[in-house]
Motif scaffolding. Sequence first.
Motif, PDB file in Angstrom:
ATOM      1  N   GLY A 171       0.778  -1.231   0.000  1.00 43.97           N
ATOM      2  CA  GLY A 171       0.000   0.000   0.000  1.00 43.97           C
ATOM      3  C   GLY A 171       0.805   1.274   0.000  1.00 43.97           C
ATOM      4  O   GLY A 171       0.237   2.364   0.058  1.00 43.97           O
ATOM      5  N   ARG A 172       2.137   1.175  -0.098  1.00 46.03           N
ATOM      6  CA  ARG A 172       2.978   2.375  -0.011  1.00 46.03           C
ATOM      7  C   ARG A 172       2.812   3.282  -1.234  1.00 46.03           C
ATOM      8  O   ARG A 172       3.105   4.476  -1.168  1.00 46.03           O
ATOM      9  CB  ARG A 172       4.444   2.001   0.157  1.00 46.03           C
ATOM     10  N   PHE A 173       2.336   2.722  -2.358  1.00 48.02           N
ATOM     11  CA  PHE A 173       2.234   3.508  -3.580  1.00 48.02           C
ATOM     12  C   PHE A 173       0.815   4.000  -3.882  1.00 48.02           C
ATOM     13  O   PHE A 173       0.604   4.664  -4.885  1.00 48.02           O
ATOM     14  CB  PHE A 173       2.741   2.694  -4.778  1.00 48.02           C
ATOM     15  N   ILE A 174      -0.151   3.665  -3.034  1.00 51.00           N
ATOM     16  CA  ILE A 174      -1.524   4.088  -3.325  1.00 51.00           C
ATOM     17  C   ILE A 174      -1.708   5.564  -2.957  1.00 51.00           C
ATOM     18  O   ILE A 174      -1.076   6.078  -2.024  1.00 51.00           O
ATOM     19  CB  ILE A 174      -2.552   3.228  -2.567  1.00 51.00           C
ATOM     20  N   SER A 175      -2.550   6.237  -3.725  1.00 50.19           N
ATOM     21  CA  SER A 175      -2.801   7.661  -3.489  1.00 50.19           C
ATOM     22  C   SER A 175      -4.120   7.906  -2.775  1.00 50.19           C
ATOM     23  O   SER A 175      -4.365   9.001  -2.282  1.00 50.19           O
ATOM     24  CB  SER A 175      -2.802   8.420  -4.824  1.00 50.19           C
TER      25      SER A 175
END
Length: 331
Positions: A171-175
């Motif tokens: 989830g580190r790349f979700i906006s």
Amino acid sequence: MTLEEDDELCFPQLFNSSCTKPKRSELEAVLTYITLSSISLLTTTLNMFVIISISHFKQLHTPTNFLLLSLAVSDFFVGLIMFFQIVLIDGCWFLGDATCSAYQYVAYVITSASVGTMVLICVDRYVAICDPLRYSVKVTQGRVQACVCLCWTSAVAYQSVLLRDNLDQPGRFISCAGECVNAGNYIAGLADLFFSFVGPVAVTVVLYMRVFAVAASQARAMRSQAAAVSLQGSVTVTVKRSELKAAVTLGVVVAVFLVCLCPYFIYIVILTAGGTLVNASSAAFVICLFYFNSCLNPLIYAFFYRWFRKCLKVIVTLQILQPDSSEANVL
């Protein structure tokens, strides 16, 4: 994030941190779900028939068929993971960040294994057509099985390294909440593009151009000698024709694979370059087209291979449950 009054959120309780759902009519949503569900069911069922056929019937235990078995396994898993694409088709992911990372990882591993298997199929046909006298020595069941295992192991290791950040911290790349994406640095994206698409496609095209060039010359030679041949010669011609038919059939499989693969990797190129011209509907289409290829492969086998039609009949009529059914003549 600015919201319109008629925007629908994935998680209304989160308001500004939630993703919005793409607007679509109820009829469009229902048709999309029915279509994708049908493709998923058909893909898993047909590829399961291929897996059972090649695994069960001893006559089908050939090097080429073991490569088809590897491809069928990857296609079978594609049918299973299409469920997650169906979940994501409305633009909202409700299954959590860890599940999203696992889904992305499995999907990329399957894609890499499929591409690698396609290259192995091309190499197999290249040796069979261009060096037929030494084919049985060069291409053995043991070597093919080792190559298939190496292909899958390499796919797992390669994607483990490539997606390390996403796996370590899901989830580190979700906006926004409800998004399921995988991102990485620009260099890694270019490297993946080359190793997963440009390189394999180049090898595939070059090998099959050579295969069909040699096949065409052999076909002309067979036609010129068909008028007067001895019994031994006629057997040789039959063997050559069977190899040519296999080359044509697998050539169709490779061509369909490339047609379904190219839009997907073009989409990846656009994302890697930071493009924003691809909307959610277009992204869903190219992904589903890539997945649909896994449903087409067994249909190609059914059209070209008589042994697959025979095996299908034996399996459906439950004759496969009879003693010694593995020894049945399906060729």
